[in-house]
Design an enzyme around this catalytic site. Structure first.
Site, mmCIF file in Angstrom:
data_model
loop_
_atom_site.group_PDB
_atom_site.id
_atom_site.type_symbol
_atom_site.label_atom_id
_atom_site.label_comp_id
_atom_site.label_asym_id
_atom_site.label_seq_id
_atom_site.Cartn_x
_atom_site.Cartn_y
_atom_site.Cartn_z
ATOM 1 N N ARG A 46 -10.686 3.141 8.052
ATOM 2 C CA ARG A 46 -10.989 3.716 6.749
ATOM 3 C C ARG A 46 -12.284 3.078 6.254
ATOM 4 O O ARG A 46 -12.371 1.858 6.109
ATOM 5 C CB ARG A 46 -9.875 3.423 5.763
ATOM 6 C CG ARG A 46 -10.217 4.017 4.422
ATOM 7 C CD ARG A 46 -9.399 3.441 3.310
ATOM 8 N NE ARG A 46 -9.898 3.978 2.064
ATOM 9 C CZ ARG A 46 -9.758 3.382 0.904
ATOM 10 N NH1 ARG A 46 -9.129 2.229 0.832
ATOM 11 N NH2 ARG A 46 -10.228 3.920 -0.180
ATOM 12 N N GLY A 55 -6.279 4.136 -8.648
ATOM 13 C CA GLY A 55 -7.509 4.887 -8.875
ATOM 14 C C GLY A 55 -7.138 6.358 -8.872
ATOM 15 O O GLY A 55 -6.215 6.754 -8.158
ATOM 16 N N ASN A 72 5.378 10.892 -8.340
ATOM 17 C CA ASN A 72 6.609 10.330 -8.919
ATOM 18 C C ASN A 72 6.791 10.479 -10.414
ATOM 19 O O ASN A 72 7.907 10.321 -10.903
ATOM 20 C CB ASN A 72 6.675 8.825 -8.623
ATOM 21 C CG ASN A 72 6.796 8.551 -7.143
ATOM 22 O OD1 ASN A 72 7.788 8.921 -6.537
ATOM 23 N ND2 ASN A 72 5.773 7.950 -6.569
ATOM 24 N N HIS A 98 -11.647 9.311 -2.400
ATOM 25 C CA HIS A 98 -10.309 9.840 -2.073
ATOM 26 C C HIS A 98 -10.405 11.117 -1.239
ATOM 27 O O HIS A 98 -9.472 11.927 -1.228
ATOM 28 C CB HIS A 98 -9.487 10.185 -3.339
ATOM 29 C CG HIS A 98 -9.125 9.018 -4.203
ATOM 30 N ND1 HIS A 98 -9.175 9.088 -5.582
ATOM 31 C CD2 HIS A 98 -8.704 7.783 -3.892
ATOM 32 C CE1 HIS A 98 -8.802 7.931 -6.084
ATOM 33 N NE2 HIS A 98 -8.509 7.114 -5.079
ATOM 34 N N GLY A 143 -3.346 7.662 -8.541
ATOM 35 C CA GLY A 143 -2.741 6.395 -8.123
ATOM 36 C C GLY A 143 -3.259 5.309 -9.048
ATOM 37 O O GLY A 143 -3.444 5.553 -10.245
ATOM 38 N N ARG A 166 -9.500 1.118 -14.705
ATOM 39 C CA ARG A 166 -10.877 1.609 -14.859
ATOM 40 C C ARG A 166 -10.955 2.603 -16.013
ATOM 41 O O ARG A 166 -10.048 3.415 -16.211
ATOM 42 C CB ARG A 166 -11.348 2.328 -13.585
ATOM 43 C CG ARG A 166 -11.468 1.415 -12.390
ATOM 44 C CD ARG A 166 -12.128 2.139 -11.218
ATOM 45 N NE ARG A 166 -11.737 1.525 -9.968
ATOM 46 C CZ ARG A 166 -11.243 2.186 -8.929
ATOM 47 N NH1 ARG A 166 -11.100 3.506 -8.973
ATOM 48 N NH2 ARG A 166 -10.907 1.551 -7.839
ATOM 49 N N GLU A 223 -2.972 9.299 3.810
ATOM 50 C CA GLU A 223 -4.334 9.059 4.286
ATOM 51 C C GLU A 223 -4.350 8.409 5.665
ATOM 52 O O GLU A 223 -5.192 8.724 6.501
ATOM 53 C CB GLU A 223 -5.084 8.188 3.264
ATOM 54 C CG GLU A 223 -5.384 8.946 1.985
ATOM 55 C CD GLU A 223 -5.627 8.054 0.786
ATOM 56 O OE1 GLU A 223 -4.624 7.482 0.275
ATOM 57 O OE2 GLU A 223 -6.768 7.914 0.358
ATOM 58 N N ILE A 267 1.372 8.208 -8.969
ATOM 59 C CA ILE A 267 1.740 8.835 -10.252
ATOM 60 C C ILE A 267 2.013 10.326 -10.042
ATOM 61 O O ILE A 267 3.017 10.863 -10.516
ATOM 62 C CB ILE A 267 0.614 8.621 -11.292
ATOM 63 C CG1 ILE A 267 0.435 7.125 -11.573
ATOM 64 C CG2 ILE A 267 0.910 9.383 -12.573
ATOM 65 C CD1 ILE A 267 -0.768 6.783 -12.441
ATOM 66 N N GLY A 268 1.122 10.992 -9.314
ATOM 67 C CA GLY A 268 1.282 12.434 -9.095
ATOM 68 C C GLY A 268 2.573 12.778 -8.365
ATOM 69 O O GLY A 268 3.204 13.800 -8.631
ATOM 70 N N ASP A 324 0.403 -0.277 -14.882
ATOM 71 C CA ASP A 324 1.409 0.394 -14.071
ATOM 72 C C ASP A 324 2.107 1.484 -14.886
ATOM 73 O O ASP A 324 2.712 1.194 -15.912
ATOM 74 C CB ASP A 324 2.419 -0.652 -13.583
ATOM 75 C CG ASP A 324 3.349 -0.082 -12.542
ATOM 76 O OD1 ASP A 324 4.071 0.893 -12.845
ATOM 77 O OD2 ASP A 324 3.343 -0.601 -11.414
ATOM 78 N N ASN A 384 -7.591 -0.667 7.709
ATOM 79 C CA ASN A 384 -8.228 -0.554 6.406
ATOM 80 C C ASN A 384 -8.587 -1.977 5.982
ATOM 81 O O ASN A 384 -7.730 -2.732 5.531
ATOM 82 C CB ASN A 384 -7.241 0.093 5.429
ATOM 83 C CG ASN A 384 -7.828 0.261 4.045
ATOM 84 O OD1 ASN A 384 -8.928 -0.203 3.758
ATOM 85 N ND2 ASN A 384 -7.079 0.917 3.172
HETATM 86 P P1 ADP Z 1 -3.013 3.075 -4.973
HETATM 87 O O1 ADP Z 1 -4.089 3.855 -5.655
HETATM 88 O O2 ADP Z 1 -3.167 1.586 -5.134
HETATM 89 O O3 ADP Z 1 -2.700 3.533 -3.561
HETATM 90 P P2 ADP Z 1 -0.515 4.362 -5.669
HETATM 91 O O4 ADP Z 1 -0.923 5.702 -5.162
HETATM 92 O O5 ADP Z 1 0.598 3.649 -5.002
HETATM 93 O O6 ADP Z 1 -1.726 3.384 -5.841
HETATM 94 O O7 ADP Z 1 -0.120 4.575 -7.215
HETATM 95 C C1 ADP Z 1 0.198 3.521 -8.062
HETATM 96 C C2 ADP Z 1 0.629 4.100 -9.400
HETATM 97 O O8 ADP Z 1 1.755 4.956 -9.164
HETATM 98 C C3 ADP Z 1 1.060 3.047 -10.426
HETATM 99 O O9 ADP Z 1 0.543 3.375 -11.695
HETATM 100 C C4 ADP Z 1 2.565 3.212 -10.415
HETATM 101 O O10 ADP Z 1 3.116 2.887 -11.651
HETATM 102 C C5 ADP Z 1 2.717 4.695 -10.164
HETATM 103 N N1 ADP Z 1 4.077 5.004 -9.740
HETATM 104 C C6 ADP Z 1 4.695 4.681 -8.584
HETATM 105 N N2 ADP Z 1 5.996 5.072 -8.636
HETATM 106 C C7 ADP Z 1 6.175 5.636 -9.849
HETATM 107 C C8 ADP Z 1 7.296 6.239 -10.529
HETATM 108 N N3 ADP Z 1 8.475 6.311 -9.947
HETATM 109 N N4 ADP Z 1 7.084 6.706 -11.777
HETATM 110 C C9 ADP Z 1 5.888 6.617 -12.366
HETATM 111 N N5 ADP Z 1 4.805 6.084 -11.797
HETATM 112 C C10 ADP Z 1 4.960 5.605 -10.562
#
Ligand code: ADP
Length: 406
Positions: free
Chosen positions: A90, A211, A334, A179, A209, A240, A385, A331-332, A282, A9
């Site tokens: 990618r 994005g 966690n 995505h 995430g 964004r 991915e 985010i989805g 974050d 990537n």
């Molecule tokens: P990318 O799009 O860069 O691949 P990720 O899929 O890793 O990013 O997602 C990053 C986001 O996920 C950030 O906003 C981060 O705060 C959130 N995140 C990761 N772990 C947790 C958690 N335990 N609780 C809430 N948000 C989380």
């Protein structure tokens, strides 16, 4: 000798890489090169037992970095009796040229070049990565896996903007979506988890995430999505803005004298959760701040969740209803509070949150987070991915090899 697939990537200043065993689907190792093209370029290879950092690079461009990575992997590969049989790249923007992953021959690379104006920051760096890999591994098939390809099944009613037709015909202005690799992977993994065929499911996948985007999936194909010509459209993201009144651009330019490039930069880098909260992009930090009473953070979280719920509900139109909602991305996967708020706002669509299941489902776990009686099912599926890229690369490389041998 066992085969291994190299996944690359390549961004303008970074190269992420991983080696996969295509049979077991295990990731064997991964790593990252940063500050590519600058004197500070450095490579980290996460060998399972002893991670290695290299900063004495003779040549810091994509060619130099990739050659050095392959060089450093040589002994380890020999020790494990592995040979690289395919490279999966990618690639960000495939425009209307690519509806699936492809072998990157000269003709395909010319088409990727033609898509560069659609993603001027990403495609040229991706192309530099492919050229470096072709130079370093000239006899190994190179495969391109596009972020946009999965959404090429969208009908015109989903992808056309209500703008002058020549913008579409002459300049390619339409919704492409991104995505796609993640939406493709989690939609089929969700169907497998539920033990039901994709043809029976009216599904929305939410990749959340840094994005974020949604896809509406019917019969296993994308029929609508929230991102557009660029990844700026749609949901509120880390930095964004997502959707906004396009009239804002002219208004800010008139009032501040900012150029279009500066305003676009602000919409990409200083907006979203960061812009609203003034604190962070974050989600973890924002949720911690909400718990200590930070009102700006609370507003950012509210706008994020409400935009998300509104957009998911909107996708009930192309699907004729929603029976399955999949959460993925950082985010989805966690963030229980985000999932809970969204499902509570979508109760009218038949989602009944299972609080315990929602609390339990974090860090790589998958499964439903709605109750057994819920009319619509929401579930969490961790995305992967890189694995999809490795699988596509292996499949396409095996096809060419067997064609050559037959
Ligand atoms: P990318 O799009 O860069 O691949 P990720 O899929 O890793 O990013 O997602 C990053 C986001 O996920 C950030 O906003 C981060 O705060 C959130 N995140 C990761 N772990 C947790 C958690 N335990 N609780 C809430 N948000 C989380």
């Amino acid at each position: 000798m066992a085969s291994a697939v190299l996944v690359l990537n390549c961004g303008s200043s970074s190269v992420k890489f991983a080696l996969y065993d295509p049979e077991s689907r295990d990731r064997l190792l991964n790593g990252l090169a940063e500050r590519v093209g600058t004197p500070g370029a450095a490579i980290t290879i996460k060998f399972p037992n002893a991670p290695l950092t290299i900063s004495d690079l003779d040549q810091t461009d994509h060619h130099g970095v990739l050659a050095r990575i392959l060089d450093e992997l040589e002994d380890w590969r020999a020790e494990h009796d592995l040979t690289i049989t395919a490279v999966g790249h990618r690639l960000v923007h495939g425009g209307e040229e690519f509806a699936s992953s492809v072998l990157l021959d000269d003709e395909a690379m010319a088409a990727v070049e033609r898509c560069s104006p659609l993603a001027p920051l990403h495609n040229p760096a991706n192309i530099a990565g492919v050229e470096a890999a072709r130079a370093a591994l000239p006899d190994i098939p190179q495969v391109g896996v596009f972020d946009t390809a999965f959404h090429q099944t969208m009908p015109p009613v989903a992808y056309r903007y209500a703008v002058p037709t020549e913008w579409y015909a002459d300049l390619g202005v339409r919704r492409y979506g991104f995505h796609g690799t993640s939406h493709r992977y989690v939609s089929s993994a969700a169907a497998e988890l539920l033990g039901r065929p994709l043809s029976e499911l009216r599904m929305v996948t939410a990749h959340l995430g840094n994005g974020s985007s949604l896809a509406a999936i019917r019969d296993g194909v994308s029929v609508d999505t929230s991102m557009g010509l660029t990844p700026l459209e749609g949901l509120v993201m880390g930095t964004r803005s997502g959707d906004l009144d396009p009239g804002i651009l002219g208004y800010i330019a008139d009032r501040t004298g900012a150029t279009l490039a500066e305003i676009t930069n602000d919409l990409n880098k200083r907006s979203g959760l960061l812009g609203l909260s003034g604190l962070s992009n974050d989600m973890r930090e924002l949720i911690a701040a909400v718990e200590t009473g930070n009102e700006q953070a609370a507003l950012a979280l509210d706008v994020f969740c409400t935009r998300l719920a509104k957009y998911i509900a909107a996708l009930a139109v192309p699907l004729g209803g929603i029976d399955t909602l999949v959460f993925t991305g950082g985010i989805g996967e966690n963030s229980q509070p985000v999932r809970a708020r969204v499902l509570e706002q979508l109760a009218f669509l038949g989602f009944e949150l299972d609080h315990d299941a929602n609390e339990r489902t974090v860090r790589g776990l998958s499964g439903p987070i709605t109750t057994a009686d819920s009319r619509a099912i929401a579930l969490v599926v961790p995305t992967d991915e890189e694995l999809v890229i490795a699988r596509d690369a292996h499949r396409l490389a095996s096809t060419t090899t067997s064609l050559l041998e037959s």
